[in-house]
Design an enzyme around this catalytic site. Structure first.
Site, PDB file in Angstrom:
ATOM      1  N   GLU A  39     102.239  96.220  83.546  1.00  0.00           N
ATOM      2  CA  GLU A  39     101.893  95.065  83.041  1.00  0.00           C
ATOM      3  C   GLU A  39     101.529  95.416  81.520  1.00  0.00           C
ATOM      4  O   GLU A  39     100.716  96.377  81.362  1.00  0.00           O
ATOM      5  CB  GLU A  39     100.654  94.520  83.754  1.00  0.00           C
ATOM      6  CG  GLU A  39     100.494  93.144  83.681  1.00  0.00           C
ATOM      7  CD  GLU A  39     101.676  92.433  84.736  1.00  0.00           C
ATOM      8  OE1 GLU A  39     102.793  91.994  83.913  1.00  0.00           O
ATOM      9  OE2 GLU A  39     101.663  92.108  85.819  1.00  0.00           O
ATOM     10  N   ASP A  72     110.019  89.039  81.229  1.00  0.00           N
ATOM     11  CA  ASP A  72     110.197  87.836  81.878  1.00  0.00           C
ATOM     12  C   ASP A  72     111.725  87.331  81.676  1.00  0.00           C
ATOM     13  O   ASP A  72     112.318  87.148  82.796  1.00  0.00           O
ATOM     14  CB  ASP A  72     109.304  86.637  81.431  1.00  0.00           C
ATOM     15  CG  ASP A  72     107.837  87.144  81.295  1.00  0.00           C
ATOM     16  OD1 ASP A  72     107.666  88.107  82.061  1.00  0.00           O
ATOM     17  OD2 ASP A  72     107.245  86.363  80.725  1.00  0.00           O
TER      18      ASP A  72
HETATM   19  C1  GLA Z   1     103.523  87.733  79.667  1.00  0.00           C
HETATM   20  C2  GLA Z   1     104.705  88.093  78.712  1.00  0.00           C
HETATM   21  C3  GLA Z   1     105.531  89.573  78.958  1.00  0.00           C
HETATM   22  C4  GLA Z   1     104.819  90.701  79.470  1.00  0.00           C
HETATM   23  C5  GLA Z   1     103.427  90.239  80.439  1.00  0.00           C
HETATM   24  C6  GLA Z   1     102.347  91.307  80.387  1.00  0.00           C
HETATM   25  O1  GLA Z   1     104.074  87.404  80.755  1.00  0.00           O
HETATM   26  O2  GLA Z   1     105.774  87.351  78.460  1.00  0.00           O
HETATM   27  O3  GLA Z   1     106.654  90.033  78.213  1.00  0.00           O
HETATM   28  O4  GLA Z   1     104.055  91.062  78.447  1.00  0.00           O
HETATM   29  O5  GLA Z   1     102.782  89.102  79.691  1.00  0.00           O
HETATM   30  O6  GLA Z   1     102.879  92.192  81.193  1.00  0.00           O
END
Ligand code: GLA
Length: 385
Positions: free
Chosen positions: A32, A166
């Site tokens: 994360e 994502d």
């Molecule tokens: C959000 C962002 C991702 C990532 C997460 C944390 O979902 O869109 O790109 O940085 O937070 O891991």
């Protein structure tokens, strides 16, 4: 909302659909706040997502209806983005990111079963699904990398300086596999998720944090600041990804307390992703669970992106052997925990958790079983008129 209701809404407003696209949400096992530090993540696409039914309309405009609420919007390519809010913003940002491509106007109805603002990437599902839809509808033959790039650009345009996790996993996910993504080379390998009786569950705090954009961007800026200081006073690095856990004791006196905590978390989290892949391959599920707990500790204490509701949910699982691991998932400040269990959660367990969470916070949590499913590129959309 299921896809038949969305199809029926399309038929009611526009007739038969020419094209159907399904864009899943994503879960993340571990890794994360590492993606924008050019590190590693281990997400997978899930079963829940957003359906789009669409047809070309012979005009310049895009008539879009949100099936869940009945709201509608008419968008034109090259529209002024500052006037557009909510879900329309994501469609509009995609149109802006694809301004160089010739796009036929379309009628679209979309909807699905992804909780909004729960850290399961409902916004990325909309963005990626729309990019894919435009690609197919206009025969643009864009590569998967190009589509991921456009989706990332579109989401950044909407205010969050997000990473690539994502969008990449929503396009590239594969059933029964996790996507081990290297966010420097933007390439992946699949990791078999052969979990025996183990399961993943999301538990939604049902808390949405209004400041998420600001806080997220702030964490990202702090990581960038740590990199530029370490570059100057430690050694040349391009991103926190270039350091490993042996470096942590050596950088403490080069950074402020806050930046040291942020950097330490990212360095450790990258290592945890590698350890998690190893544990999965060895089927050492107890170790995988421990890594999830360690990830949560770091997110809560060092990166400081948790909240009382998320911490409570993780703490709850510590007293029950069926939970092997638990941690907050996604950007933080609300949204879901991801939980790894040694078996299915029965009704008694779910009711106990829900009742206690309600007693503490006055909110009903949502418990959502999840499994790794195909991403947009693999998904066969079945539909008969
Ligand atoms: C959000 C962002 C991702 C990532 C997460 C944390 O979902 O869109 O790109 O940085 O937070 O891991």
């Amino acid at each position: 909302m299921d896809n038949y209701k969305i199809r029926d809404a399309f038929i009611k407003h526009f007739g038969q659909a020419e094209l159907i696209v399904f864009a899943p949400g994503r879960a993340n096992i571990i890794g994360e706040h590492t993606d924008y530090n050019e590190g590693f993540v281990l997400p997978f696409a899930i079963d829940q997502g957003v359906w789009f039914f669409a047809s070309v309309n012979g005009q310049d405009e895009f008539n879009i209806i949100a099936a869940d609420t009945g709201e509608n919007s008419t968008l034109f390519p090259h529209q002024n983005a500052s006037l557009i809010y909510g879900w329309e913003k994501y469609f509009n940002q995609v149109l802006m990111a694809m301004a160089a491509s010739p796009l036929k106007g379309s009628d679209i109805v979309f909807g699905g079963n992804l909780p909004i603002g729960a850290g399961i990437s409902s916004s990325s599902a909309i963005t990626c699904g729309f990019v894919h839809l435009l690609n197919k509808m206009n025969h643009l033959e864009m590569s998967p990398h190009k589509m991921v790039k456009i989706a990332v650009e579109a989401e950044r345009g909407s205010g969050v300086r997000g990473g690539i996790m994502d969008q990449y996993s929503i396009f590239n996910g594969l059933k029964n596999k996790a996507v081990l993504l290297d966010c420097r080379s933007n390439s992946h390998e699949f990791v078999d998720l052969d979990l025996d009786d183990c399961h993943f569950y999301l538990i939604n705090t049902c808390v949405k944090h209004n400041l998420i954009n600001t806080d997220y961007n702030n964490r990202r800026a702090q990581c960038d600041e740590a990199v530029s200081l370490l570059n100057k006073y430690y050694r040349p690095i391009r991103a926190l990804r270039d350091l490993n856990t042996d470096d942590i004791p050596k950088i403490g006196n080069l950074l402020s307390d806050t930046l040291f905590k942020r950097a330490s978390f990212v360095i450790q989290e990258n290592q945890r992703v590698k350890d998690a892949v190893h544990a999965i391959k060895l089927k050492n599920f107890a170790q995988l669970g421990e890594l999830l707990y360690a990830s949560h500790d770091g997110l809560s204490q060092l990166f400081e992106v948790s909240c009382p509701e998320l911490d409570w949910l993780v703490d709850y699982t510590l007293d029950d052997d069926i939970f092997l691991g638990s941690r907050m998932m996604g950007g933080g400040f609300g949204g879901c925990t991801i939980n790894f269990t040694s078996g299915e959660l029965n009704d008694e367990k779910i009711n106990d958790l829900s009742d206690k969470y309600y007693d503490r916070f006055g909110i009903n949590p949502e418990i959502i079983p999840i499994s790794p499913e195909d991403g947009i590129l693999q998904k066969k959309t079945s539909y008969s008129h």
